[in-house]
Design a protein around this motif. Structure first.
Motif, short mmCIF file in Angstrom:
data_model
loop_
_atom_site.label_atom_id
_atom_site.label_comp_id
_atom_site.label_asym_id
_atom_site.label_seq_id
_atom_site.Cartn_x
_atom_site.Cartn_y
_atom_site.Cartn_z
N UNK A 56 0.84 -1.19 0.00
CA UNK A 56 0.00 0.00 0.00
C UNK A 56 0.87 1.24 0.00
N UNK A 57 0.29 2.37 0.35
CA UNK A 57 1.06 3.61 0.33
C UNK A 57 0.64 4.50 1.48
N UNK A 58 1.54 5.37 1.89
CA UNK A 58 1.32 6.29 3.01
C UNK A 58 1.64 7.69 2.53
N UNK A 59 0.82 8.65 2.93
CA UNK A 59 1.01 10.03 2.49
C UNK A 59 1.92 10.79 3.44
N UNK A 90 -2.57 5.43 9.94
CA UNK A 90 -3.87 6.05 10.21
C UNK A 90 -4.60 6.12 8.88
N UNK A 91 -5.65 5.32 8.76
CA UNK A 91 -6.46 5.32 7.55
C UNK A 91 -7.73 6.13 7.81
N UNK A 92 -8.04 7.04 6.92
CA UNK A 92 -9.20 7.91 7.06
C UNK A 92 -10.05 7.69 5.81
N UNK A 93 -11.19 6.99 6.00
CA UNK A 93 -11.89 6.53 4.81
C UNK A 93 -13.38 6.40 5.00
N UNK A 94 -14.05 6.16 3.88
CA UNK A 94 -15.50 6.02 3.86
C UNK A 94 -15.85 4.66 3.25
N UNK A 95 -17.05 4.17 3.59
CA UNK A 95 -17.60 2.97 2.96
C UNK A 95 -18.58 3.40 1.87
N UNK A 96 -18.45 2.78 0.71
CA UNK A 96 -19.36 3.05 -0.39
C UNK A 96 -20.31 1.90 -0.62
N UNK A 97 -20.84 1.81 -1.82
CA UNK A 97 -21.80 0.76 -2.15
C UNK A 97 -21.12 -0.60 -2.15
N UNK A 121 -13.01 3.77 0.25
CA UNK A 121 -12.51 4.99 -0.38
C UNK A 121 -11.66 5.74 0.65
N UNK A 122 -10.38 5.98 0.33
CA UNK A 122 -9.43 6.54 1.28
C UNK A 122 -9.12 7.99 0.96
N UNK A 123 -8.99 8.80 2.02
CA UNK A 123 -8.72 10.23 1.87
C UNK A 123 -7.36 10.56 2.48
N UNK A 175 -5.38 15.53 -2.07
CA UNK A 175 -6.16 16.75 -1.91
C UNK A 175 -7.47 16.52 -1.20
N UNK A 176 -7.55 15.42 -0.45
CA UNK A 176 -8.77 15.10 0.25
C UNK A 176 -9.76 14.30 -0.57
N UNK A 177 -9.44 14.06 -1.85
CA UNK A 177 -10.31 13.27 -2.70
C UNK A 177 -10.31 11.83 -2.22
N UNK A 178 -11.49 11.23 -2.07
CA UNK A 178 -11.59 9.84 -1.66
C UNK A 178 -11.35 8.95 -2.87
N UNK A 179 -10.34 8.07 -2.75
CA UNK A 179 -9.94 7.22 -3.87
C UNK A 179 -10.03 5.75 -3.47
N UNK A 180 -10.33 4.89 -4.45
CA UNK A 180 -10.46 3.47 -4.19
C UNK A 180 -9.10 2.78 -4.30
N UNK A 181 -8.21 3.20 -3.40
CA UNK A 181 -6.90 2.57 -3.30
C UNK A 181 -6.43 2.72 -1.87
N UNK A 182 -5.90 1.65 -1.30
CA UNK A 182 -5.41 1.71 0.06
C UNK A 182 -4.37 2.82 0.19
N UNK A 183 -4.72 3.87 0.91
CA UNK A 183 -3.85 5.03 1.06
C UNK A 183 -3.98 5.54 2.49
N UNK A 184 -2.92 5.46 3.25
CA UNK A 184 -2.95 5.90 4.64
C UNK A 184 -2.61 7.38 4.72
N UNK A 185 -3.30 8.09 5.60
CA UNK A 185 -3.12 9.53 5.71
C UNK A 185 -1.89 9.91 6.52
N UNK A 186 -1.45 9.00 7.41
CA UNK A 186 -0.32 9.31 8.29
C UNK A 186 0.09 8.04 9.02
#
Length: 649
Positions: A323-326, A344-351, A367-369, A374-385
């Motif tokens: 995965x990746x970390x920002x 720290x993963x900051x994300x939402x659940x979709x359909x 969907x990870x932010x 830029x805060x866009x929620x993307x469908x790729x494992x992306x940790x915020x910190x």
């Protein structure tokens, strides 16, 4: 089979894995291979296999991303939040007297659903009758007790009795202690088959902010560069087997036989290997009442938004990136394998994928932010910190979630690895394009039914369908969850304090009771219903009031969310143009946060005034009740209230 050889691990969930990507099912929990609406694996699948990890996923519109480097932001203890009113706060300075509550055996007589709940039909349809045998090989026990002012919080725990002898071998606990010079709750889960969480006792208000401070965490990840520390492996004890049994990945997931009759130790190992991971839910918002620890696949169908950690074992990362970390300072990603594994993963659940196919699992898209997107929620494992547990408890992290009229905001503050002190804050609207946050509507009027569908399972050992998974007219009030909520993975301990609930600040002149739902013990006539006493009018004639002749002379209003109440106004008979001698003579005013436990805040006796104003010490209340003791100052026996008003001050 020896007890230690039967330890169970919390499995990683799959979010929307279609039959075309079943072979990737081992990438679970926060690291599952996220799929797009068509079911095609996105870049995370390539990343896990050693690819470049190029961003994939639809961009959001209308989001807000904020990254603040304010020094000391996470260290401040001032509970004031501009625009918010604090209604509940728990600092764990008082003993948890309810912790002595007995453990109660779970019978599964009333499962929350028949899909992915612990005794859910999905597993039996996938694995067949051997799964039922595996499930029945142990017993589950639960414990819950109230915490905080008026019991506004509930502590909920789950434990396993391996040999069904009525004795829990490694029970989890929630206790209090001084941690880093502050009172804190300590959540201890010594076996990955246990769970321990905090949740609100009642549903959250429609608009709110929930926050708390994380003082320590020991649920895996590296310490001083190593996954092995304090005699543990990635936060797990080293004795015996620790596997996903019985809530494993789908039967067709790679790396094991998929046979539910396999011995415990042959199920997927969560301590190491391709399924090895640990973690912790910093905070989740879920879509059902009274959440309690359950298997992790259940939770992946029930969350709306969340912040969690994902501590993979290096075996799981393998030759891929993990995965990746920002890096929020440079806004550049680095590979998970090059970090400290305390993400720290900051994300939402979709359909969800409505038809995962044979051997698959029900789950929602993820969907990870991050600030890198830029805060866009993307469908790729992306940790915020990444956290730095070595700095704790001298330093702590604050986590918060807000809900406003347009969406959810996720916030994390603290001294993060590589970037230092930061506040990461991302707002995601309920719907972006055609991608909604799952079950975002807490009221029917917030949603029109456009995403309703039937969840379908067609499996080797059975088929089932669950219609109307998001129909028009539905509502899913919010509840938060903090802690270890999985009963087949996660093991460790954490401490936290200052759990706080805020509601939007209202002007002191706002009548909190206006047009809110009102009930009463009785009424004189249909035209003199309790709603007349909260309609904002008292001069529209003799029917512009609540009137009662029965034995139950009480009037109650539901403010619909917890609020600070500091002033109450009652407009009696004379205010509406009727006889002053009919003004309510003797009455009490009570408040409650749950509609069951009441506190007296006003005791009025011998009143003759048309309007009475009662200024009280501000108190948290959702319900306000007037109990009429003596209705008038003459022989008339009817109670009359033309208006009941409640104000913050």
């Amino acid at each position: 089979m020896q007890r230690n050889a039967r330890r169970v691990a919390r499995t990683a969930t799959l979010a929307t894995i279609t039959s075309t990507v079943v072979a990737l099912a081992s990438f679970a929990a926060s690291a599952s291979p996220i799929t797009d609406a068509a079911g095609a694996a996105t870049a995370e699948a390539a990343t896990a296999a050693g690819g470049s990890g190029v961003t994939a996923g639809a961009a959001d519109a209308g989001f807000t991303a904020t990254v603040t480097s304010a020094k000391g932001a996470a260290a401040a203890d001032d509970p004031t939040r501009p625009g918010w009113t604090l209604v509940h706060s728990e600092d764990f300075s008082a003993p948890l007297t309810g912790a002595a509550a007995p453990w109660v055996k779970e019978t599964y007589a009333n499962p929350f659903d028949t899909i992915m709940d612990d005794a859910g039909l999905w597993y039996r349809n996938d694995y067949g009758t051997p799964w039922t045998t595996a499930f029945n090989s142990f017993a589950t026990y639960r414990k819950e007790f109230p915490v905080g002012q008026g019991g506004w919080l509930t502590a909920s725990l789950s434990a396993r009795d391996w040999n069904k002898d009525g004795v829990i071998e490694s029970p989890p606990s929630i206790t209090t202690a001084s941690v880093g010079g502050a009172n804190a709750a300590v959540l201890n889960v010594p076996d990955h088959t246990g769970g321990a969480i905090f949740r609100p006792t009642n549903k959250l208000p429609d608009r709110y902010r929930v926050e708390y401070k994380l003082k320590t965490i020991d649920f895996g990840g590296k310490r001083n560069g190593s996954i092995e520390y304090n005699g543990k492996v990635n936060g797990y004890g080293t004795q015996g087997c620790k596997t996903q049994h019985p809530w494993g990945e789908g039967s067709r997931s790679p790396g094991w036989s998929g046979n539910a009759a396999a011995p415990y130790c042959e199920w997927q190992d969560v301590r190491s290997g391709p399924y090895g991971y640990n973690g912790f839910h910093f905070m989740s918002i879920v879509d059902f009442a009274n959440p309690a620890p359950r298997n992790n696949h259940f939770w992946h169908y029930r969350r709306k938004v969340l912040m969690d950690s994902f501590s993979q074992h290096p075996d799981r990362v393998g030759t891929g990136t993990g995965g990746r970390v920002c890096n929020s300072t440079t806004n550049q990603y680095y590979n998970y394998r090059d970090g400290n594994f305390n993400t720290v993963n900051m994300w939402i659940s979709g359909l969800p994928n409505w038809n995962p196919g044979p051997g698959g699992l029900a789950g929602n898209s993820q969907w990870f932010m991050t600030s890198c997107s830029g805060g866009v929620a993307e469908q790729q494992l992306s940790s915020a910190a990444e956290l730095q547990p070595e700095l704790m408890p001298n330093q702590f992290y604050t986590f918060a979630i807000e809900r406003d009229a347009t969406g959810y905001t996720l916030e994390a503050s603290g001294n993060f690895a590589r970037v230092g002190q930061k506040t990461l804050r991302f707002h995601r609207p309920f719907i972006v394009g055609n991608a909604p946050i799952w079950h975002y509507n807490v009221k029917p009027g917030e949603y029109d039914g456009r995403y309703n569908a039937t969840l379908v399972q067609n499996d080797v050992n059975g088929s089932a369908s669950w219609p109307n998974q998001w129909p028009a007219g539905s509502q899913y009030p919010d509840y938060f969850v903090i802690g270890d909520l999985y009963t087949n993975v996660y093991e460790g301990s954490a401490s936290l304090t200052d759990i706080r609930l805020y509601t939007p600040q209202v002007a002191s002149g706002t009548n909190l009771a206006l047009n809110k739902p009102a009930t009463a013990g009785s009424q004189c006539a249909a035209s003199e219903a309790p709603a007349k006493a909260v309609n904002g009018s008292w001069t529209a004639g003799n029917s512009d009031k609540w009137c009662a002749l029965g034995a139950g002379k009480w009037l109650q209003v539901d403010l619909q969310s917890d609020a600070q109440v500091g002033r109450l106004v009652v407009r009696h008979s004379g205010a509406g143009g009727e006889k002053p001698s009919w003004n309510t003579r003797d009455f009490d005013i009570q408040v409650s946060t749950n509609g069951t436990t009441w506190s007296n805040v006003v005791s009025a006796r011998g009143n003759t005034a048309d309007v009475t104003t009662h200024t009280i010490t501000p108190v948290t209340a959702r319900y306000v009740r007037v109990n009429v003791l003596t209705p008038t100052s003459d022989s008339d026996t009817a109670a009359r209230i033309f208006e009941l008003e409640a104000y913050s001050s």
